[in-house]
Design a protein around this motif. Structure first.
Motif, mmCIF file in Angstrom:
data_model
loop_
_atom_site.group_PDB
_atom_site.id
_atom_site.type_symbol
_atom_site.label_atom_id
_atom_site.label_comp_id
_atom_site.label_asym_id
_atom_site.label_seq_id
_atom_site.Cartn_x
_atom_site.Cartn_y
_atom_site.Cartn_z
ATOM 1 N N GLN A 151 17.168 28.300 -34.113
ATOM 2 C CA GLN A 151 16.444 29.254 -34.946
ATOM 3 C C GLN A 151 15.571 30.204 -34.123
ATOM 4 O OE1 GLN A 151 14.237 26.844 -37.717
ATOM 5 N NE2 GLN A 151 16.056 25.792 -38.492
ATOM 6 N N LEU A 152 15.447 29.927 -32.826
ATOM 7 C CA LEU A 152 14.603 30.763 -31.983
ATOM 8 C C LEU A 152 15.300 32.080 -31.648
ATOM 9 C CD1 LEU A 152 13.203 28.110 -29.467
ATOM 10 C CD2 LEU A 152 12.022 29.125 -31.418
ATOM 11 N N LYS A 153 14.504 33.112 -31.491
ATOM 12 C CA LYS A 153 15.043 34.411 -31.112
ATOM 13 C C LYS A 153 15.289 34.432 -29.610
ATOM 14 C CE LYS A 153 14.122 39.376 -31.404
ATOM 15 N NZ LYS A 153 13.147 40.417 -31.826
ATOM 16 N N LYS A 155 24.545 35.131 -27.110
ATOM 17 C CA LYS A 155 24.311 33.706 -27.352
ATOM 18 C C LYS A 155 25.150 32.856 -26.404
ATOM 19 C CE LYS A 155 22.761 33.443 -32.159
ATOM 20 N NZ LYS A 155 23.037 32.876 -33.505
ATOM 21 N N GLU A 156 26.368 33.303 -26.139
ATOM 22 C CA GLU A 156 27.226 32.557 -25.221
ATOM 23 C C GLU A 156 26.586 32.463 -23.843
ATOM 24 O OE1 GLU A 156 31.772 32.528 -23.384
ATOM 25 O OE2 GLU A 156 31.010 34.324 -24.386
ATOM 26 N N THR A 157 25.970 33.553 -23.395
ATOM 27 C CA THR A 157 25.298 33.551 -22.097
ATOM 28 C C THR A 157 24.222 32.481 -22.053
ATOM 29 O OG1 THR A 157 25.550 35.967 -22.152
ATOM 30 C CG2 THR A 157 24.248 35.031 -20.351
ATOM 31 N N HIS A 158 23.420 32.418 -23.096
ATOM 32 C CA HIS A 158 22.312 31.465 -23.129
ATOM 33 C C HIS A 158 22.816 30.025 -23.259
ATOM 34 C CE1 HIS A 158 19.155 34.511 -23.192
ATOM 35 N NE2 HIS A 158 19.906 35.199 -24.028
ATOM 36 N N TYR A 159 23.893 29.821 -24.002
ATOM 37 C CA TYR A 159 24.460 28.476 -24.109
ATOM 38 C C TYR A 159 25.033 28.025 -22.768
ATOM 39 C CZ TYR A 159 24.078 29.035 -29.184
ATOM 40 O OH TYR A 159 23.607 29.227 -30.460
ATOM 41 N N LEU A 160 25.678 28.957 -22.066
ATOM 42 C CA LEU A 160 26.210 28.648 -20.741
ATOM 43 C C LEU A 160 25.071 28.361 -19.766
ATOM 44 C CD1 LEU A 160 28.707 28.433 -18.912
ATOM 45 C CD2 LEU A 160 28.535 30.897 -18.507
ATOM 46 N N ASN A 161 23.987 29.097 -19.916
ATOM 47 C CA ASN A 161 22.800 28.874 -19.087
ATOM 48 C C ASN A 161 22.241 27.467 -19.317
ATOM 49 O OD1 ASN A 161 20.024 31.081 -18.216
ATOM 50 N ND2 ASN A 161 20.372 28.963 -17.648
ATOM 51 N N ILE A 162 22.181 27.055 -20.579
ATOM 52 C CA ILE A 162 21.682 25.716 -20.904
ATOM 53 C C ILE A 162 22.591 24.646 -20.295
ATOM 54 C CG2 ILE A 162 21.355 24.058 -22.788
ATOM 55 C CD1 ILE A 162 20.376 26.393 -24.513
ATOM 56 N N LEU A 163 23.894 24.863 -20.380
ATOM 57 C CA LEU A 163 24.835 23.905 -19.798
ATOM 58 C C LEU A 163 24.617 23.796 -18.294
ATOM 59 C CD1 LEU A 163 27.241 22.013 -19.982
ATOM 60 C CD2 LEU A 163 28.758 24.009 -19.861
ATOM 61 N N PHE A 164 24.402 24.934 -17.641
ATOM 62 C CA PHE A 164 24.123 24.888 -16.205
ATOM 63 C C PHE A 164 22.835 24.126 -15.933
ATOM 64 C CE2 PHE A 164 21.856 26.407 -12.493
ATOM 65 C CZ PHE A 164 22.796 26.177 -11.497
ATOM 66 N N ASP A 165 21.804 24.379 -16.732
ATOM 67 C CA ASP A 165 20.524 23.695 -16.552
ATOM 68 C C ASP A 165 20.707 22.177 -16.554
ATOM 69 O OD1 ASP A 165 19.520 26.236 -16.629
ATOM 70 O OD2 ASP A 165 18.521 26.033 -18.572
ATOM 71 N N VAL A 166 21.483 21.690 -17.516
ATOM 72 C CA VAL A 166 21.716 20.248 -17.632
ATOM 73 C C VAL A 166 22.512 19.736 -16.437
ATOM 74 C CG1 VAL A 166 22.803 18.438 -19.023
ATOM 75 C CG2 VAL A 166 21.596 20.318 -20.149
ATOM 76 N N CYS A 167 23.561 20.458 -16.073
ATOM 77 C CA CYS A 167 24.404 20.036 -14.945
ATOM 78 C C CYS A 167 23.605 19.976 -13.649
ATOM 79 C CB CYS A 167 25.577 21.005 -14.787
ATOM 80 S SG CYS A 167 26.815 20.911 -16.092
ATOM 81 N N PHE A 168 22.844 21.014 -13.384
ATOM 82 C CA PHE A 168 22.085 21.090 -12.138
ATOM 83 C C PHE A 168 20.993 20.029 -12.099
ATOM 84 C CE2 PHE A 168 18.887 23.706 -9.514
ATOM 85 C CZ PHE A 168 19.322 23.123 -8.333
#
Length: 263
Positions: free
Chosen positions: A28-30, A111-124
């Motif tokens: 729900q966040l912008k 949104k895809e960029t930010h979701y991919l960013n989150i996935l990288f955050d978790v992986c790293f």
């Protein structure tokens, strides 16, 4: 020990509920308005080739491990994260190809960029704690480690650091609970597996419920994930200060000017 299982189970349930609720709030966040651009066509193609070769290596290692361990590979947290990293590189390759114009002009993040960013955050972040735990608490000089074992427990972290240098991402403060969310899901899976196909054998001794200190071990595991995320965030801060051109570029949205009324 029933009381140990009850306390640990309650703790895991609390973590899962918190993460589910946090995920709902996150949607729900912008999202921040940003764009990104590779410094040159050479940089773009260099990282595309780098990611392709990395993904090929991941697939090769996963095939080796699958042949060696069979279905048991799914009981190891290292492999859970390794598979997640392979998914990241696959997605990153597809996304990079779709945004190929970023090699010569800014591309607005989605949104895809930010979701991919989150996935990288978790992986790293998770790769850091896996490397620390393995070399500090699990590895022994007498233990045989196959060549790909070194990559699973250290080399992948180096690869992710290289990717991080120019992937136009920064570690988001919103991503920290996804690291413990992933760990909680794995813990529940291992519990179920322990009573089913693992024949009551824990893949890691510190997951065992046969000690009264088990709840503390689980708390320590999740605390370790948060600390590991902090280390990843530190890398991100260094990147933002030393390599600002390789970070997302904020988009300034002009404010609407109300015309002066003379009525």
């Amino acid at each position: 020990m029933l009381w140990v299982e009850l306390i640990t189970g309650t703790f895991l349930s609390t973590v899962l509920i918190y993460c589910f609720l946090s995920t709902g709030k996150l949607t729900q966040l912008k999202l921040p308005a940003t764009s990104f651009k590779y410094s040159s066509s050479f940089a773009y193609y260099f990282y595309l080739v780098f990611r392709l070769l990395t993904l090929a290596l991941y697939i090769k290692i996963l095939v080796f491990v699958a042949i060696e361990t069979g279905i048991e590979l799914f009981s190891f947290y290292t492999l859970w994260n390794f598979i997640l990293q392979a998914i990241y590189f696959l997605w990153a390759i597809i996304y990079q190809i779709r945004t190929a114009r970023s090699r010569y002009e800014p591309v607005v993040t989605t949104k895809e960029t930010h979701y991919l960013n989150i996935l990288f955050d978790v992986c790293f972040s998770n790769s850091i704690i896996i490397a620390i735990v393995y070399w500090k608490f699990i590895y022994e000089p007498s233990l045989y480690v196959a060549w790909y074992g070194y990559f699973e427990h250290a080399g992948n972290t180096i690869v992710l650091i290289i990717d991080f240098i120019s992937n136009q991402f920064v570690i988001s403060n919103r991503s920290w609970f996804f690291t413990i969310f992933f760990a909680a899901i794995y813990s529940v899976f291992v519990w179920i597996s322990y009573f089913t196909w693992l024949d009551k054998v824990w893949p890691y001794t510190f997951l065992s419920m046969d000690t009264p200190y088990a709840p503390l071990w689980y708390v320590g595991i999740f605390a370790g994930h948060i600390i590991s995320f902090g280390l990843a965030k530190l890398f991100s801060i260094i990147k933002e200060r030393c390599l600002p051109t390789l970070c997302p570029i904020p988009i300034v949205i002009p404010q609407a000017i109300n015309p002066t009324s003379y009525v």
